[in-house]
Design an enzyme around this catalytic site. Structure first.
Site, PDB file in Angstrom:
ATOM      1  N   ARG A 128       0.826  -1.213   0.000  1.00 17.48           N
ATOM      2  CA  ARG A 128       0.000   0.000   0.000  1.00 17.48           C
ATOM      3  C   ARG A 128       0.860   1.263   0.000  1.00 17.48           C
ATOM      4  O   ARG A 128       0.385   2.348  -0.329  1.00 17.48           O
ATOM      5  CB  ARG A 128      -0.959  -0.025   1.193  1.00 17.48           C
ATOM      6  CG  ARG A 128      -2.072   1.003   1.124  1.00 17.48           C
ATOM      7  CD  ARG A 128      -3.357   0.529   1.813  1.00 17.48           C
ATOM      8  NE  ARG A 128      -3.135  -0.066   3.094  1.00 17.48           N
ATOM      9  CZ  ARG A 128      -3.023   0.606   4.250  1.00 17.48           C
ATOM     10  NH1 ARG A 128      -3.093   1.927   4.247  1.00 17.48           N
ATOM     11  NH2 ARG A 128      -2.843  -0.024   5.388  1.00 17.48           N
ATOM     12  N   TYR A 133     -16.008  13.818 -18.604  1.00 19.80           N
ATOM     13  CA  TYR A 133     -16.485  12.440 -18.502  1.00 19.80           C
ATOM     14  C   TYR A 133     -17.643  12.406 -17.509  1.00 19.80           C
ATOM     15  O   TYR A 133     -17.604  13.062 -16.461  1.00 19.80           O
ATOM     16  CB  TYR A 133     -15.338  11.540 -18.060  1.00 19.80           C
ATOM     17  CG  TYR A 133     -15.737  10.159 -17.640  1.00 19.80           C
ATOM     18  CD1 TYR A 133     -16.522   9.350 -18.466  1.00 19.80           C
ATOM     19  CD2 TYR A 133     -15.337   9.643 -16.416  1.00 19.80           C
ATOM     20  CE1 TYR A 133     -16.893   8.080 -18.068  1.00 19.80           C
ATOM     21  CE2 TYR A 133     -15.697   8.369 -16.015  1.00 19.80           C
ATOM     22  CZ  TYR A 133     -16.481   7.593 -16.849  1.00 19.80           C
ATOM     23  OH  TYR A 133     -16.850   6.330 -16.453  1.00 19.80           O
ATOM     24  N   ASP A 152      -7.633  16.692 -17.947  1.00 20.85           N
ATOM     25  CA  ASP A 152      -7.821  15.280 -18.291  1.00 20.85           C
ATOM     26  C   ASP A 152      -7.308  15.088 -19.709  1.00 20.85           C
ATOM     27  O   ASP A 152      -7.864  15.631 -20.666  1.00 20.85           O
ATOM     28  CB  ASP A 152      -9.306  14.916 -18.185  1.00 20.85           C
ATOM     29  CG  ASP A 152      -9.562  13.423 -18.314  1.00 20.85           C
ATOM     30  OD1 ASP A 152      -8.815  12.763 -19.073  1.00 20.85           O
ATOM     31  OD2 ASP A 152     -10.517  12.920 -17.697  1.00 20.85           O
ATOM     32  N   LYS A 182      -7.754   3.306 -20.775  1.00 21.71           N
ATOM     33  CA  LYS A 182      -8.012   3.577 -22.182  1.00 21.71           C
ATOM     34  C   LYS A 182      -6.738   3.403 -23.020  1.00 21.71           C
ATOM     35  O   LYS A 182      -6.255   2.299 -23.173  1.00 21.71           O
ATOM     36  CB  LYS A 182      -8.602   4.987 -22.323  1.00 21.71           C
ATOM     37  CG  LYS A 182      -9.747   5.309 -21.335  1.00 21.71           C
ATOM     38  CD  LYS A 182     -10.843   4.271 -21.315  1.00 21.71           C
ATOM     39  CE  LYS A 182     -12.117   4.745 -20.619  1.00 21.71           C
ATOM     40  NZ  LYS A 182     -11.997   4.945 -19.167  1.00 21.71           N
TER      41      LYS A 182
END
Length: 407
Positions: free
Chosen positions: A84, A138, A203, A228
């Site tokens: 982590r 988005y 973005d 993507k």
């Protein structure tokens, strides 16, 4: 490359400052960034480290290193401690993406939405809960801001209104260019100027660093849904923020506290995906430009949206029923997401932007007849034949509806 980026790269790759060669071409960086030490390790492919924890017999020294990370979020030197906090395979992907975007650092997350959430939490922790944003974004990004799920308050504006919308508690300005799904483009340099001292988050999922590098135009944070184009094969989910080291340290602390980790296998696949990113984007963009030209000349298509900077995304509005087009494709994949090697088509008003209020959605240019096409690597003639057939199916379906209505 500024001096901070140079020094960060040197530190990450074992070079003394001043030893680094001039910046290499993007295609070269895509293949080699994050892998510079492999030959010395006697390896060709990057190692995949799936460990969640790492043994250490010196618990006092380990405690001191953990305390240092908790204090400032800097990447640990020496062996890893716990998954982590950081993972060596994921770190390679982060190094490579930072190199491609031209930033000091990058911090990877389990998804693009986890990455955006971490950014908001970092700003909120400073009491800077107000966000200025430009639509369209988005759909889930829009919803996260509008619903205030993380305690943020958003002011929606157009680019010309950004400066006037800023407040003393504004912690972030967020834009997407080209935008999802309309492919609207912004002058990022002008937007960054309007932000003043407030960090601009851009973005860059649609453009990728192959087509634009927002940090060079003034953005302090560059967001990717790595699911993507960075992955590129529809088989990995992830998100990443490229930024300066100061913000990266804060993002690592939030990632540690909230657990929005990128799995090491995902990091491995994303690093592999970066190596072919320039080739994939340029090839798909060439096909997309030709398809956009043909769609614009087709009488069944009302309007085509295609960015000035190019790219592999097309949005187009049909005169008839867009759902019939979705149902009519046979080669093209009717599915959400984008950036894969195969071509995908979806109806944003029904899927990716359905969560956005209908009036807000339409006001941002996302009409009910808009279709979004993510062009892959298939032959352009095969794709066009499939689109022509699907548009014909739309016309047949439309005629049937007219006949039924006339009875």
């Amino acid at each position: 490359m500024d001096s901070r980026t140079h020094d960060a790269y040197a530190a990450q790759n074992g070079h003394a400052t001043g030893d680094l060669p001039a910046r290499r071409a993007l295609a070269t960086e895509a293949v080699h960034a994050g892998r510079e030490d492999l030959a010395e390790l006697g390896l060709h492919a990057p190692p995949l480290d799936l460990s969640t924890t790492y043994p250490c017999r010196d618990s006092r020294a380990e405690a001191a290193r953990i305390d240092a990370f908790a204090a400032d979020g800097a990447e640990m030197t020496g062996p890893p401690v716990y998954g982590r906090i950081g993972n060596p395979t994921v770190a390679r992907f982060e190094t490579a993406l930072a190199r491609l975007e031209g930033t000091e650092s990058a911090v990877a997350f389990a998804s693009g939405m986890a990455a955006l959430s971490a950014v908001l939490l970092v700003r909120n922790a400073l009491g800077l809960r107000h966000v200025v944003a430009v639509r369209p974004l988005y759909g889930c990004s829009d919803h996260l801001l509008t619903a205030g799920l993380l305690g943020s308050e958003v002011t929606w504006t157009d680019p010309a209104g950004i400066a006037d919308a800023l407040r003393p508690d504004t912690g972030l300005v967020m834009v997407e260019s080209p935008a999802n799904p309309t492919l609207a483009e912004l002058d990022l340099r002008a937007v960054a100027h309007a932000c003043g001292s407030v960090p601009l988050l851009a973005d860059n999922t649609f453009a990728t660093p192959v087509l634009q590098r927002p940090a060079e135009q003034g953005a302090r944070l560059v967001l990717h849904s790595a699911t993507k184009y960075l992955g590129g094969h529809g088989d990995v989910m992830g998100g990443v923020v490229a930024c300066d080291e100061e913000l990266a340290r804060q993002l690592r602390q939030v990632r540690f506290a909230t657990g929005g980790l990128l799995h090491p296998l995902a990091g491995y696949l994303l690093l592999r995906g970066l190596s072919t990113l320039p080739v994939r984007v340029r090839a798909a963009s060439s096909t997309a430009a030709e398809l956009a030209r043909r769609l614009a000349a087709d009488p069944r298509v009302a309007r085509v949206h295609y960015p000035r900077i190019g790219g592999a995304m097309i949005a187009f509005e049909v005169h008839g029923d867009p759902h019939a087009v979705i149902g009519g494709v046979r080669l093209i994949t009717p599915a959400v997401s984008l950036g894969s090697v195969d071509t995908l088509i979806q109806h944003p008003a029904s899927i990716s932007h359905r969560i956005v209020d209908a009036d807000d959605r339409r006001g941002a240019g996302v009409s009910d007849r808009l279709l979004r096409l993510s062009v892959g690597l298939e032959d352009v003639e095969d794709l066009w034949a499939d689109l022509e057939g699907a548009l014909g199916a739309e016309r047949v379906e439309n005629r049937r509806e007219e006949e039924v209505a006339g009875r």
